[in-house]
Design a protein around this motif. Structure first.
Motif, PDB file in Angstrom:
ATOM      1  N   ASN A 244       0.827  -1.210   0.000  1.00 51.99           N
ATOM      2  CA  ASN A 244       0.000   0.000   0.000  1.00 51.99           C
ATOM      3  C   ASN A 244       0.860   1.258   0.000  1.00 51.99           C
ATOM      4  O   ASN A 244       1.887   1.309   0.666  1.00 51.99           O
ATOM      5  CB  ASN A 244      -0.872   0.060   1.261  1.00 51.99           C
ATOM      6  CG  ASN A 244      -1.946  -1.009   1.276  1.00 51.99           C
ATOM      7  OD1 ASN A 244      -1.974  -1.867   0.408  1.00 51.99           O
ATOM      8  ND2 ASN A 244      -2.806  -0.960   2.258  1.00 51.99           N
ATOM      9  N   PHE A 245       0.417   2.262  -0.718  1.00 62.93           N
ATOM     10  CA  PHE A 245       1.040   3.580  -0.563  1.00 62.93           C
ATOM     11  C   PHE A 245       0.008   4.645  -0.901  1.00 62.93           C
ATOM     12  O   PHE A 245      -1.022   4.373  -1.516  1.00 62.93           O
ATOM     13  CB  PHE A 245       2.306   3.729  -1.413  1.00 62.93           C
ATOM     14  CG  PHE A 245       2.125   3.492  -2.881  1.00 62.93           C
ATOM     15  CD1 PHE A 245       1.870   4.537  -3.752  1.00 62.93           C
ATOM     16  CD2 PHE A 245       2.241   2.213  -3.404  1.00 62.93           C
ATOM     17  CE1 PHE A 245       1.716   4.310  -5.099  1.00 62.93           C
ATOM     18  CE2 PHE A 245       2.089   1.980  -4.770  1.00 62.93           C
ATOM     19  CZ  PHE A 245       1.835   3.029  -5.613  1.00 62.93           C
ATOM     20  N   MET A 246       0.280   5.848  -0.430  1.00 59.64           N
ATOM     21  CA  MET A 246      -0.634   6.967  -0.621  1.00 59.64           C
ATOM     22  C   MET A 246      -0.108   7.880  -1.725  1.00 59.64           C
ATOM     23  O   MET A 246       1.107   7.986  -1.937  1.00 59.64           O
ATOM     24  CB  MET A 246      -0.772   7.778   0.666  1.00 59.64           C
ATOM     25  CG  MET A 246      -1.297   7.010   1.854  1.00 59.64           C
ATOM     26  SD  MET A 246      -3.034   6.559   1.676  1.00 59.64           S
ATOM     27  CE  MET A 246      -3.806   8.177   1.720  1.00 59.64           C
ATOM     28  N   VAL A 247      -1.020   8.544  -2.390  1.00 60.67           N
ATOM     29  CA  VAL A 247      -0.669   9.565  -3.379  1.00 60.67           C
ATOM     30  C   VAL A 247      -1.489  10.810  -3.066  1.00 60.67           C
ATOM     31  O   VAL A 247      -2.714  10.724  -2.930  1.00 60.67           O
ATOM     32  CB  VAL A 247      -0.986   9.098  -4.810  1.00 60.67           C
ATOM     33  CG1 VAL A 247      -0.586  10.171  -5.817  1.00 60.67           C
ATOM     34  CG2 VAL A 247      -0.286   7.790  -5.121  1.00 60.67           C
ATOM     35  N   THR A 248      -0.821  11.933  -2.923  1.00 61.35           N
ATOM     36  CA  THR A 248      -1.523  13.203  -2.762  1.00 61.35           C
ATOM     37  C   THR A 248      -1.462  13.949  -4.087  1.00 61.35           C
ATOM     38  O   THR A 248      -0.375  14.246  -4.595  1.00 61.35           O
ATOM     39  CB  THR A 248      -0.879  14.058  -1.651  1.00 61.35           C
ATOM     40  OG1 THR A 248      -0.948  13.339  -0.408  1.00 61.35           O
ATOM     41  CG2 THR A 248      -1.613  15.381  -1.493  1.00 61.35           C
ATOM     42  N   VAL A 249      -2.646  14.207  -4.665  1.00 59.88           N
ATOM     43  CA  VAL A 249      -2.725  14.933  -5.933  1.00 59.88           C
ATOM     44  C   VAL A 249      -3.111  16.374  -5.608  1.00 59.88           C
ATOM     45  O   VAL A 249      -4.087  16.620  -4.896  1.00 59.88           O
ATOM     46  CB  VAL A 249      -3.768  14.286  -6.873  1.00 59.88           C
ATOM     47  CG1 VAL A 249      -3.799  15.016  -8.216  1.00 59.88           C
ATOM     48  CG2 VAL A 249      -3.454  12.798  -7.069  1.00 59.88           C
ATOM     49  N   TYR A 250      -2.342  17.313  -6.113  1.00 65.62           N
ATOM     50  CA  TYR A 250      -2.539  18.720  -5.781  1.00 65.62           C
ATOM     51  C   TYR A 250      -3.814  19.268  -6.421  1.00 65.62           C
ATOM     52  O   TYR A 250      -4.339  18.686  -7.380  1.00 65.62           O
ATOM     53  CB  TYR A 250      -1.298  19.528  -6.189  1.00 65.62           C
ATOM     54  CG  TYR A 250      -0.153  19.360  -5.211  1.00 65.62           C
ATOM     55  CD1 TYR A 250       0.212  18.089  -4.748  1.00 65.62           C
ATOM     56  CD2 TYR A 250       0.555  20.447  -4.735  1.00 65.62           C
ATOM     57  CE1 TYR A 250       1.246  17.929  -3.834  1.00 65.62           C
ATOM     58  CE2 TYR A 250       1.601  20.294  -3.826  1.00 65.62           C
ATOM     59  CZ  TYR A 250       1.937  19.022  -3.380  1.00 65.62           C
ATOM     60  OH  TYR A 250       2.961  18.854  -2.472  1.00 65.62           O
ATOM     61  N   PRO A 251      -4.343  20.392  -5.901  1.00 64.72           N
ATOM     62  CA  PRO A 251      -5.615  20.940  -6.411  1.00 64.72           C
ATOM     63  C   PRO A 251      -5.579  21.206  -7.918  1.00 64.72           C
ATOM     64  O   PRO A 251      -4.558  21.611  -8.468  1.00 64.72           O
ATOM     65  CB  PRO A 251      -5.771  22.259  -5.632  1.00 64.72           C
ATOM     66  CG  PRO A 251      -5.008  22.039  -4.369  1.00 64.72           C
ATOM     67  CD  PRO A 251      -3.834  21.174  -4.756  1.00 64.72           C
ATOM     68  N   ASN A 252      -6.725  20.960  -8.547  1.00 64.92           N
ATOM     69  CA  ASN A 252      -6.938  21.242  -9.974  1.00 64.92           C
ATOM     70  C   ASN A 252      -6.100  20.383 -10.914  1.00 64.92           C
ATOM     71  O   ASN A 252      -5.983  20.683 -12.094  1.00 64.92           O
ATOM     72  CB  ASN A 252      -6.702  22.729 -10.290  1.00 64.92           C
ATOM     73  CG  ASN A 252      -7.591  23.620  -9.449  1.00 64.92           C
ATOM     74  OD1 ASN A 252      -8.785  23.355  -9.318  1.00 64.92           O
ATOM     75  ND2 ASN A 252      -7.023  24.647  -8.849  1.00 64.92           N
TER      76      ASN A 252
END
Length: 207
Positions: free
Chosen positions: A176-184
């Motif tokens: 498992n890993f997380m991904v943070t996608v920036y706004p827009n």
């Protein structure tokens, strides 16, 4: 939709909707990528932080490593990912829906160089035919799940991966890993890049 959205007064530094505006949010989107290490097919899913499925991957066992289809939560195909055979730089192409027609090309991705210890990939949108400057760049360590996706050659970050250690990942062999996608930023586009990253990494392990 009968009306057109108002355009921002200043152009965005990065093109927002690459696959579809429906995958762009005005806030950061956190996604969890769940990879079942011990299975062969349908081993890759993406959920929100509450565990709701947002994307799934479909691939036949006959063409597991060179042809994958990314599905949305309802099971609709949104992107077909295909590896170009006999290319030195591990080139992949992404097409709309289940198409592999040149007119439906969304983007292509290749390694920045043939030999590399760290992950370094260049992403070119379909209209960037000269490929002199990439539209997005991926840098970091896939092994450590610490890759960052930048807009072109700039220092503008559009998405970041980070490892997620959970009891389930230890007990059930899930990577498992997380991904943070920036706004827009189109998060389906980011997920498509991560699927390709995973495929390249699997190939590297087998060679």
């Amino acid at each position: 939709m009968a009306y057109s959205q108002a355009q921002p007064s200043a152009p965005l530094a990065v093109p927002a909707a690459i696959i579809s505006p429906q995958f762009c949010a005005a806030y950061p989107v956190d996604l969890a990528v769940v990879r079942k290490v011990l299975t062969l097919a349908d081993n890759f899913s993406v959920t929100d932080i509450n565990g709701n499925i947002m994307f799934k991957l479909k691939g036949s066992l006959l063409s597991l490593h060179d042809h994958r289809v990314l599905l949305d939560a309802a099971g609709n195909p949104i992107v077909t990912l295909r590896r170009k055979i006999m290319t030195a730089h591990d080139r992949w192409q992404a097409f709309r829906g289940e198409s592999t027609e040149p007119k439906d090309l969304i983007f292509s991705l290749k390694r920045s160089s043939m030999f590399q210890l760290k992950t370094k990939l260049d992403v070119f949108l379909a209209n960037n035919t000269s490929e002199e400057v990439c539209d997005f760049k991926v840098k970091g360590s896939w092994f450590e799940r610490s890759c960052t996706i930048y807009a072109g050659e700039s220092s503008t970050i559009v998405a970041q991966m980070h490892k997620k250690h959970t009891v389930q990942s230890i007990m059930f062999g899930k990577d498992n890993f997380m991904v943070t996608v920036y706004p827009n930023i189109d998060y389906a586009f980011i997920v498509a890049i991560i699927v390709i990253l995973d495929e390249i990494n699997q190939d590297a392990k087998q060679n």
